[in-house]
Design a protein around this motif. Structure first.
Motif, mmCIF file in Angstrom:
data_model
loop_
_atom_site.group_PDB
_atom_site.id
_atom_site.type_symbol
_atom_site.label_atom_id
_atom_site.label_comp_id
_atom_site.label_asym_id
_atom_site.label_seq_id
_atom_site.Cartn_x
_atom_site.Cartn_y
_atom_site.Cartn_z
ATOM 1 N N TYR A 159 -1.324 12.462 1.938
ATOM 2 C CA TYR A 159 -1.953 11.863 3.140
ATOM 3 C C TYR A 159 -1.890 10.250 3.274
ATOM 4 O O TYR A 159 -1.445 9.891 4.414
ATOM 5 C CB TYR A 159 -3.440 12.120 2.828
ATOM 6 N N CYS A 160 -1.885 9.698 2.121
ATOM 7 C CA CYS A 160 -1.663 8.291 2.154
ATOM 8 C C CYS A 160 -0.346 7.856 2.393
ATOM 9 O O CYS A 160 -0.298 6.689 2.960
ATOM 10 C CB CYS A 160 -1.971 7.599 0.875
ATOM 11 N N ILE A 161 0.699 8.570 2.201
ATOM 12 C CA ILE A 161 2.079 8.095 2.601
ATOM 13 C C ILE A 161 2.128 8.370 4.081
ATOM 14 O O ILE A 161 2.831 7.394 4.952
ATOM 15 C CB ILE A 161 3.240 9.146 1.953
ATOM 16 N N ALA A 162 1.680 9.254 4.657
ATOM 17 C CA ALA A 162 1.688 9.630 6.098
ATOM 18 C C ALA A 162 0.832 8.520 6.997
ATOM 19 O O ALA A 162 1.329 7.872 7.963
ATOM 20 C CB ALA A 162 1.074 10.805 6.374
ATOM 21 N N SER A 163 -0.281 8.055 6.522
ATOM 22 C CA SER A 163 -0.957 7.166 7.148
ATOM 23 C C SER A 163 -0.592 5.757 6.889
ATOM 24 O O SER A 163 -0.538 4.907 7.971
ATOM 25 C CB SER A 163 -2.487 7.383 6.769
ATOM 26 N N HIS A 164 -0.226 5.519 5.794
ATOM 27 C CA HIS A 164 0.277 4.096 5.583
ATOM 28 C C HIS A 164 1.700 3.809 6.128
ATOM 29 O O HIS A 164 2.166 2.681 6.406
ATOM 30 C CB HIS A 164 0.030 3.719 4.219
ATOM 31 N N THR A 165 2.499 4.900 6.252
ATOM 32 C CA THR A 165 3.664 4.673 7.014
ATOM 33 C C THR A 165 3.528 4.362 8.401
ATOM 34 O O THR A 165 3.991 3.310 8.943
ATOM 35 C CB THR A 165 4.615 5.964 6.782
ATOM 36 N N ALA A 166 2.527 4.994 8.962
ATOM 37 C CA ALA A 166 2.108 4.628 10.444
ATOM 38 C C ALA A 166 1.615 3.152 10.435
ATOM 39 O O ALA A 166 1.945 2.750 11.455
ATOM 40 C CB ALA A 166 1.151 5.891 10.875
ATOM 41 N N TYR A 219 0.772 -1.214 -0.069
ATOM 42 C CA TYR A 219 0.108 -0.132 0.013
ATOM 43 C C TYR A 219 0.834 1.443 0.011
ATOM 44 O O TYR A 219 0.655 2.203 -0.695
ATOM 45 C CB TYR A 219 -0.836 0.141 1.108
ATOM 46 N N LEU A 220 1.871 1.220 0.719
ATOM 47 C CA LEU A 220 2.842 2.478 0.935
ATOM 48 C C LEU A 220 3.567 2.724 -0.355
ATOM 49 O O LEU A 220 3.796 3.682 -0.745
ATOM 50 C CB LEU A 220 3.803 2.228 2.019
ATOM 51 N N ALA A 221 4.053 1.538 -0.992
ATOM 52 C CA ALA A 221 4.781 1.604 -2.354
ATOM 53 C C ALA A 221 3.915 2.297 -3.175
ATOM 54 O O ALA A 221 4.107 3.157 -4.117
ATOM 55 C CB ALA A 221 5.301 0.085 -2.584
ATOM 56 N N VAL A 222 2.691 1.955 -3.112
ATOM 57 C CA VAL A 222 1.732 2.699 -4.449
ATOM 58 C C VAL A 222 1.468 4.070 -3.978
ATOM 59 O O VAL A 222 1.769 4.723 -4.845
ATOM 60 C CB VAL A 222 0.218 1.672 -4.400
ATOM 61 N N MET A 281 13.685 -1.705 7.177
ATOM 62 C CA MET A 281 12.688 -2.474 6.349
ATOM 63 C C MET A 281 12.095 -1.078 5.391
ATOM 64 O O MET A 281 12.132 -1.448 4.209
ATOM 65 C CB MET A 281 11.375 -3.259 6.803
ATOM 66 N N PHE A 282 11.882 -0.201 6.042
ATOM 67 C CA PHE A 282 11.538 1.308 5.246
ATOM 68 C C PHE A 282 12.472 1.490 4.279
ATOM 69 O O PHE A 282 12.198 1.762 3.163
ATOM 70 C CB PHE A 282 10.968 2.253 6.320
ATOM 71 N N GLY A 283 13.960 1.627 4.846
ATOM 72 C CA GLY A 283 14.945 1.870 3.808
ATOM 73 C C GLY A 283 14.937 0.997 2.561
ATOM 74 O O GLY A 283 15.124 1.582 1.413
ATOM 75 N N GLU A 284 14.746 -0.184 2.756
ATOM 76 C CA GLU A 284 14.934 -1.174 1.583
ATOM 77 C C GLU A 284 13.651 -1.143 0.738
ATOM 78 O O GLU A 284 13.579 -1.129 -0.413
ATOM 79 C CB GLU A 284 15.020 -2.548 2.111
ATOM 80 N N LEU A 285 12.545 -0.837 1.347
ATOM 81 C CA LEU A 285 11.289 -0.621 0.489
ATOM 82 C C LEU A 285 11.506 0.577 -0.577
ATOM 83 O O LEU A 285 11.148 0.597 -1.489
ATOM 84 C CB LEU A 285 10.108 -0.394 1.597
ATOM 85 N N MET A 286 11.772 1.786 0.100
ATOM 86 C CA MET A 286 11.964 2.928 -0.433
ATOM 87 C C MET A 286 13.096 2.768 -1.428
ATOM 88 O O MET A 286 12.954 3.290 -2.802
ATOM 89 C CB MET A 286 12.670 4.078 0.363
ATOM 90 N N ALA A 287 13.963 1.975 -1.527
ATOM 91 C CA ALA A 287 15.243 1.609 -2.584
ATOM 92 C C ALA A 287 14.588 1.090 -3.665
ATOM 93 O O ALA A 287 14.541 1.091 -4.840
ATOM 94 C CB ALA A 287 16.284 0.884 -1.845
ATOM 95 N N VAL A 288 13.770 -0.002 -3.365
ATOM 96 C CA VAL A 288 12.890 -0.753 -4.430
ATOM 97 C C VAL A 288 11.992 0.156 -5.262
ATOM 98 O O VAL A 288 11.868 0.241 -6.414
ATOM 99 C CB VAL A 288 12.236 -2.010 -3.792
ATOM 100 N N VAL A 289 11.044 0.948 -4.438
ATOM 101 C CA VAL A 289 10.222 1.798 -4.917
ATOM 102 C C VAL A 289 10.990 2.684 -5.893
ATOM 103 O O VAL A 289 10.535 3.101 -7.279
ATOM 104 C CB VAL A 289 9.379 2.557 -4.111
ATOM 105 N N GLY A 290 11.997 3.335 -5.429
ATOM 106 C CA GLY A 290 12.860 4.245 -6.330
ATOM 107 C C GLY A 290 13.343 3.748 -7.657
ATOM 108 O O GLY A 290 13.411 4.019 -8.845
#
Lengths: 131, 131, 131, 131, 131, 131
Positions: free
Chosen positions: A82-89, A71-74, A100-109
């Motif tokens: 709004y969605c980035i803030a709420s789904h990061t939480a 959900y966060l990747a999308v 894990m968040f760092g790796e998720l962001m690397a993949v999304v990038g």
């Protein structure tokens, strides 16, 4: 017609309250977040969206953590603040660590980068991927 | 100047061959897929992209399967046909079942829907999400 | 070079004033909104954009209300904050009720969802749709 | 695992057939289109998506024609080939003339253009749009 | 109503022919490309779009080559297959070499990647960028 | 877990400091901007992104000014607020005048418009563009 604000529980119709109650029970929270308070202006949409989210985000073949990260990747790809803030939480609550968040962001990038490389080089799909 | 086609191993420069060799070794495949054969027109870009992908997609705090599913979620959101085909294949190879794919698609669909609901209702970020 | 601010009528060149005057006359408003005051830094772009908007948004086979709702649907999909705010206002002025807005948002949400389902399932176009 | 193809009625489970039957009845068509035959790989998703679409696209404060045109505007903005083809067909069936289509496209084009002008000029939202 | 095909010069109205003639004269080509033949279904849109494109793409503070490369960067980001094909051709005609194309793609890729990193890390704008 | 803030030089690990030092040296600035301070939460991602950016944005077949304008065109298309602010500043530093910015925006706007016209009219690619 002024811009609609959030509908608080105290001011909500019984139909809206029933959804708010189910969200609070299901998520074990004291209040629903702003997304639901604004969507409450369309009671049918509120019911439909909540029923769908509840069904889709429940544990299944994928864990709630993996689902929240998808959900966060999308949301990051679409740039929805709004969605980035709420789904990061939500993802953190479901167990996402900072690593894990760092790796998720690397993949999304990388995915956003290579999606455009594939577009621009007009790469034809390999026959083995069509099978 | 005609449209550039794929650069096959037999026609590649030593610099490009070194990258192709590393891809084949790392992924244990007999040939690289079209993406790399087209990107080979920019040898520096080929090296950089492969080094980044290799680092980003390796097992870490997230498993290769989760990473491939995140990649697919982004590609589906962006509508990149090549990337959807190739990363569906990679995700399956990494263990994605048809049931997991169905759940992934449901999450990607809902996220794309609610991202727009949040945009259109102009939902302000809840203070608790800013902390 | 500092960041350009809005160009107010009092400070505008005759060329820009002529466009501002036509916007005010056509829309029957006392002042143009910020979009035009910023675009005024490119007088040729201001003229061209206003002429196009005036022609495109006029009543034709589609009513101004339907056109404003289509504009809003695109702006919500793209996540353009300014455009969502200004075209929600324009659509209301043209007759959009809160109920209509709720239905518009529901359609926009579903379309964004099913667009990704069609992408991810790689659904081939039915022959009857090609005719 | 080979790439999943369409699930035809003859091969469908009772659960999937029930949805197909309802689509055919509601739309008065002889067969469902490919979108539903592919989504049938996720029976829960098929049911949920159809129930949502049926509810959202029914006549309400907005006519089915306006709803189909909004759906098309979103699909064109996102560049979803399947969705553009199928919803152009649906919109025509609901009454969209070629002239209306031309005006819809003009609005969609202008909205996509001005969305970026607002982004790039970093136009602040006028206070009157916040009320 | 069947799907509209291209409108060829021989079948075009005088109004459409006038635009086609101007495109052919301005670009020094023997025939217009498909984009214009389809857009010809909306003569007003055809005129408006061509007048805008002619004005926007002419040499100014930026060269036609730089303008074509910007056009291509946007088209690659949006994943518009037709536009990528036609503007790659136009950019080459305006002088883009294969090396320049490789660098353009590298920038487009990185920008799409870092756009998402900025989104996901929710990076606040540095005060110096607001001035 | 609270929301991560910027990592300042004084609090950074030696690995992060080494990247910050190289950014400051390469760009001849006194401090790195917020993007790098947030990305520093993922030291491997920080190193990889900076190395890629440094390589991609250096003068080559395209000048740094043209590269910054391409970066900006992508950021405006994606609606990334942070990236628009920071790359408008970088492009100006590299020599972009207000007139050039106006022309860039006009091209970006037209490209976003015609990308959707090509989508919606489902224009087939001219054979000459495939060669």
């Amino acid at each position: 017609m002024s811009r609609p604000g959030p509908i608080e529980y105290a001011d909500a119709s019984p139909r809206v309250r029933a959804v708010f109650d189910d969200i609070k029970r299901t998520r074990n929270v004291e209040d629903v977040n702003n997304f639901w308070k604004y969507l409450a202006h369309d009671p049918a949409g509120l019911e439909r969206t909540w029923e769908s989210i509840k069904q889709v985000m429940a544990a299944g073949a994928l864990s709630p953590l993996v689902k929240e990260m998808l959900y966060l990747a999308v949301s990051v790809t679409n740039g929805c603040g709004y969605c980035i803030a709420s789904h990061t939480a939500s993802a953190r609550k479901a167990g996402m660590t900072e690593e894990m968040f760092g790796e998720l962001m690397a993949v999304v990038g990388m995915a956003n980068e290579t999606n455009r490389l594939a577009n621009g080089y007009r790469v034809p799909i390999d026959p083995m991927f069509e099978k």
